[in-house]
Design an enzyme around this catalytic site. Sequence first.
Site, PDB file in Angstrom:
ATOM      1  N   HIS A  96       1.268  -1.575   0.166  1.00  0.00           N
ATOM      2  CA  HIS A  96       0.132   0.112  -0.009  1.00  0.00           C
ATOM      3  C   HIS A  96       0.795   1.288   0.534  1.00  0.00           C
ATOM      4  CE1 HIS A  96      -3.955  -1.311   0.933  1.00  0.00           C
ATOM      5  NE2 HIS A  96      -3.284  -2.598   0.485  1.00  0.00           N
TER       6      HIS A  96
ATOM      7  N   TYR B  67      -9.080   6.134   7.679  1.00  0.00           N
ATOM      8  CA  TYR B  67      -8.987   5.997   8.937  1.00  0.00           C
ATOM      9  C   TYR B  67     -10.179   6.900   9.382  1.00  0.00           C
ATOM     10  CZ  TYR B  67      -4.815   3.072  10.371  1.00  0.00           C
ATOM     11  OH  TYR B  67      -4.126   2.335  10.424  1.00  0.00           O
TER      12      TYR B  67
ATOM     13  N   PRO C  61      -3.778   0.979  19.126  1.00  0.00           N
ATOM     14  CA  PRO C  61      -3.452   0.026  17.612  1.00  0.00           C
ATOM     15  C   PRO C  61      -3.190   1.386  16.313  1.00  0.00           C
ATOM     16  CG  PRO C  61      -5.941  -0.448  18.672  1.00  0.00           C
ATOM     17  CD  PRO C  61      -5.021  -0.346  19.491  1.00  0.00           C
TER      18      PRO C  61
ATOM     19  N   LYS D  89       1.772   0.359  15.429  1.00  0.00           N
ATOM     20  CA  LYS D  89       2.867   0.064  15.164  1.00  0.00           C
ATOM     21  C   LYS D  89       3.943  -1.472  16.091  1.00  0.00           C
ATOM     22  CE  LYS D  89       4.514   4.048  13.364  1.00  0.00           C
ATOM     23  NZ  LYS D  89       4.288   2.872  12.047  1.00  0.00           N
TER      24      LYS D  89
ATOM     25  N   TYR E 233       3.847   6.972   9.728  1.00  0.00           N
ATOM     26  CA  TYR E 233       3.634   6.013   9.727  1.00  0.00           C
ATOM     27  C   TYR E 233       4.089   4.586   9.067  1.00  0.00           C
ATOM     28  CZ  TYR E 233      -1.061   2.723   8.133  1.00  0.00           C
ATOM     29  OH  TYR E 233      -2.337   2.416   8.210  1.00  0.00           O
TER      30      TYR E 233
HETATM   31  P1  RFL Z   1       2.428 -11.255  22.057  1.00  0.00           P
HETATM   32  O1  RFL Z   1       1.839 -11.689  20.339  1.00  0.00           O
HETATM   33  O2  RFL Z   1       1.165 -11.363  23.018  1.00  0.00           O
HETATM   34  O3  RFL Z   1       3.131 -12.623  22.281  1.00  0.00           O
HETATM   35  C1  RFL Z   1       3.089 -13.011  23.289  1.00  0.00           C
HETATM   36  C2  RFL Z   1       3.428 -14.949  23.658  1.00  0.00           C
HETATM   37  O4  RFL Z   1       3.345 -14.700  24.945  1.00  0.00           O
HETATM   38  C3  RFL Z   1       2.934 -16.141  25.164  1.00  0.00           C
HETATM   39  N1  RFL Z   1       2.853 -16.096  27.026  1.00  0.00           N
HETATM   40  C4  RFL Z   1       3.388 -17.327  27.842  1.00  0.00           C
HETATM   41  N2  RFL Z   1       4.074 -18.286  27.502  1.00  0.00           N
HETATM   42  C5  RFL Z   1       5.258 -18.957  28.738  1.00  0.00           C
HETATM   43  N3  RFL Z   1       4.707 -18.713  29.468  1.00  0.00           N
HETATM   44  C6  RFL Z   1       4.345 -17.081  29.884  1.00  0.00           C
HETATM   45  N4  RFL Z   1       3.965 -17.084  31.252  1.00  0.00           N
HETATM   46  C7  RFL Z   1       3.347 -16.799  29.259  1.00  0.00           C
HETATM   47  N5  RFL Z   1       2.432 -16.055  28.821  1.00  0.00           N
HETATM   48  C8  RFL Z   1       2.740 -15.339  27.537  1.00  0.00           C
HETATM   49  C9  RFL Z   1       1.405 -15.534  25.255  1.00  0.00           C
HETATM   50  O5  RFL Z   1       0.807 -16.598  25.214  1.00  0.00           O
HETATM   51  C10 RFL Z   1       1.921 -15.326  23.895  1.00  0.00           C
HETATM   52  O6  RFL Z   1       1.721 -16.125  22.716  1.00  0.00           O
HETATM   53  O7  RFL Z   1       4.016 -10.671  22.091  1.00  0.00           O
HETATM   54  P2  RFL Z   1       4.682 -10.195  20.740  1.00  0.00           P
HETATM   55  O8  RFL Z   1       5.286 -11.763  20.380  1.00  0.00           O
HETATM   56  O9  RFL Z   1       4.961  -9.436  21.734  1.00  0.00           O
HETATM   57  O10 RFL Z   1       3.746  -9.589  19.551  1.00  0.00           O
HETATM   58  C11 RFL Z   1       3.151  -8.080  20.310  1.00  0.00           C
HETATM   59  C12 RFL Z   1       2.214  -8.455  18.678  1.00  0.00           C
HETATM   60  O11 RFL Z   1       1.635  -9.132  19.385  1.00  0.00           O
HETATM   61  C13 RFL Z   1       1.522  -6.243  19.201  1.00  0.00           C
HETATM   62  O12 RFL Z   1       2.279  -5.654  19.461  1.00  0.00           O
HETATM   63  C14 RFL Z   1      -0.044  -5.897  18.016  1.00  0.00           C
HETATM   64  O13 RFL Z   1      -0.269  -7.558  17.663  1.00  0.00           O
HETATM   65  C15 RFL Z   1      -0.651  -5.096  18.058  1.00  0.00           C
HETATM   66  N6  RFL Z   1      -0.878  -4.249  16.945  1.00  0.00           N
HETATM   67  C16 RFL Z   1      -0.685  -4.302  15.826  1.00  0.00           C
HETATM   68  N7  RFL Z   1       0.538  -4.560  15.869  1.00  0.00           N
HETATM   69  C17 RFL Z   1       1.124  -3.658  14.311  1.00  0.00           C
HETATM   70  O14 RFL Z   1       2.687  -3.482  14.685  1.00  0.00           O
HETATM   71  N8  RFL Z   1       0.350  -2.866  13.229  1.00  0.00           N
HETATM   72  C18 RFL Z   1      -1.312  -3.121  13.152  1.00  0.00           C
HETATM   73  O15 RFL Z   1      -1.481  -3.379  11.972  1.00  0.00           O
HETATM   74  C19 RFL Z   1      -1.758  -3.853  14.865  1.00  0.00           C
HETATM   75  N9  RFL Z   1      -2.955  -4.003  14.994  1.00  0.00           N
HETATM   76  C20 RFL Z   1      -2.912  -4.972  17.461  1.00  0.00           C
HETATM   77  C21 RFL Z   1      -3.400  -4.507  15.510  1.00  0.00           C
HETATM   78  C22 RFL Z   1      -3.174  -5.459  18.763  1.00  0.00           C
HETATM   79  C23 RFL Z   1      -4.219  -5.729  18.314  1.00  0.00           C
HETATM   80  N10 RFL Z   1      -5.123  -6.329  19.830  1.00  0.00           N
HETATM   81  C24 RFL Z   1      -5.694  -7.120  19.677  1.00  0.00           C
HETATM   82  C25 RFL Z   1      -4.235  -5.448  21.109  1.00  0.00           C
HETATM   83  C26 RFL Z   1      -4.808  -4.682  16.343  1.00  0.00           C
HETATM   84  C27 RFL Z   1      -5.369  -5.176  17.460  1.00  0.00           C
HETATM   85  C28 RFL Z   1      -6.719  -4.649  17.871  1.00  0.00           C
HETATM   86  C1  PHB Z   2      -5.701  -4.005  10.677  1.00  0.00           C
HETATM   87  O1  PHB Z   2      -5.681  -4.880   9.561  1.00  0.00           O
HETATM   88  O2  PHB Z   2      -6.046  -5.472  12.310  1.00  0.00           O
HETATM   89  C2  PHB Z   2      -5.067  -2.915  11.368  1.00  0.00           C
HETATM   90  C3  PHB Z   2      -4.659  -1.685  10.325  1.00  0.00           C
HETATM   91  C4  PHB Z   2      -4.257  -0.666  10.695  1.00  0.00           C
HETATM   92  C5  PHB Z   2      -4.465  -0.267  12.210  1.00  0.00           C
HETATM   93  C6  PHB Z   2      -4.447  -1.647  12.904  1.00  0.00           C
HETATM   94  C7  PHB Z   2      -5.307  -2.446  12.612  1.00  0.00           C
HETATM   95  O3  PHB Z   2      -3.742   0.550  12.299  1.00  0.00           O
END
Ligand code: RFL
Ligand code: PHB
Length: 394
Positions: free
Chosen positions: A72, A201, A293, A297, A385
């Site tokens: 994109h 957005y 989110p 980032k 971004y």
């Molecule tokens: P995770 O993915 O939470 O993984 C951590 C893992 O550790 C396990 N765990 C344990 N394992 C052993 N012993 C324990 N005591 C433990 N406790 C926990 C868990 O089960 C899990 O498998 O962290 P990690 O790897 O640092 O990754 C981070 C990302 O997942 C997170 O930052 C992103 O998902 C955030 N996020 C977004 N980030 C982006 O860069 N671009 C996006 O578009 C974006 N959109 C989002 C998002 C997060 C969202 N939510 C649900 C908060 C959209 C949403 C809706």
């Molecule tokens: C997503 O596709 O899940 C998504 C995209 C952009 C954002 C957050 C989440 O800023």
Amino acid sequence: MRTQVAIIGAGPSGLLLGQLLHKAGIDAIIVERQSGDYVLGRIRAGVLEQVTTDLLDEAGVGQRMHREGLVHGGFDMLFKGERHRIDLHRLTGGKNVMVYGQTEVTHDLMDARQAAGLTTIYEASQVSVHDFESAKPRVRYEKDGQTHEIECDFIAGCDGFHGVCRASVPKRAITEFEKIYPFGWLGMLSDTPPVHHELIYANSTRGFALCSQRSHTRSRYYLQVPMTDTVENWSDAAFWDELRLRLDPAAREQLVTGPALEKSIAPLRSFVAEPMRFGQMFLAGDAAHIVPPTGAKGLNLAATDVKYLSSAFIEHYQDKSDAGIDHYSARCLRRIWRAERFSWWFTGLMHNFPENGPIGQKLQEAELDYIVNSEVGARSVAENYVGLPLDFGE
Ligand code: RFL
Ligand code: PHB
């Protein structure tokens, strides 16, 4: 059991670290609390910065992303019922973002790990970390009714916000900064063509909305909702109706609806823990920081922590230098705070804050009007971004 690096958590941070270490010939074991299927079932991030896609290439897991991911070069900002495009590509001198779901990234990393025959212990319970202030840290866990222990040189805490690593640090050794928002994002995944070929957005008086996607046939939409709402309150029809009300007339017309494959509510939080190193234990990704989110980032910050951490371990083992290890925390935190600032600012600009009253809405609209009509304003958004370069300001 003995390994060089014990990694706690098999989310994207832990798996990517494991892969980069494996490429450098460094031994690691990953211990994960959940099952592999559970980890893959979490629908999260969708937008990858170039720094992240480069890192996935470096880890040797980028092939499918380049085939199936969507490049994109811009996104739309919608306010006062009209859409305005932020031309990321032009404003940043040729940078883009990649739309490729976190689920797919995780899948690719799991496949690579399995193909290389590397150890991941899934469904480990009672995971605990010990003696990380000494030269001989240990990790203990239970699996199938038995207690196991791993001896290691380093522990990498990649265990997310609710993990055990950060929680095991004495309170006096850590400072936490936190802001909790009074609303969350209700997300819905559906097998319907995206309403627009790029992301939208939307700032509306009814609250924020985001139109994202996973492919040409799969959409991901989000609505700002009060944290008092539950998923059960939101039928599919209610979701589509509310989304329509937050869009502009052209998008409303284009919107194709269908049954939800998944619906969930994510709370919004800004959080940073300082420092990120405690003796021989290092925090990376959501274990150390959370962003709302809005700026996309979270996963990207996790990837850059892992980049710095893997380089630090490689320097330690290959060059016998601890400079990377010693600088890890400060290096990460500088980048993290800049992304925290952007995510906080973008969240404040796009969401509805009833406590700010009608003047709050007017001020947001004036700022948005400035951004989309000012080269400098738009460039500042675009630069943040697509992600600041790894060596920004150094
Ligand atoms: P995770 O993915 O939470 O993984 C951590 C893992 O550790 C396990 N765990 C344990 N394992 C052993 N012993 C324990 N005591 C433990 N406790 C926990 C868990 O089960 C899990 O498998 O962290 P990690 O790897 O640092 O990754 C981070 C990302 O997942 C997170 O930052 C992103 O998902 C955030 N996020 C977004 N980030 C982006 O860069 N671009 C996006 O578009 C974006 N959109 C989002 C998002 C997060 C969202 N939510 C649900 C908060 C959209 C949403 C809706
Ligand atoms: C997503 O596709 O899940 C998504 C995209 C952009 C954002 C957050 C989440 O800023």
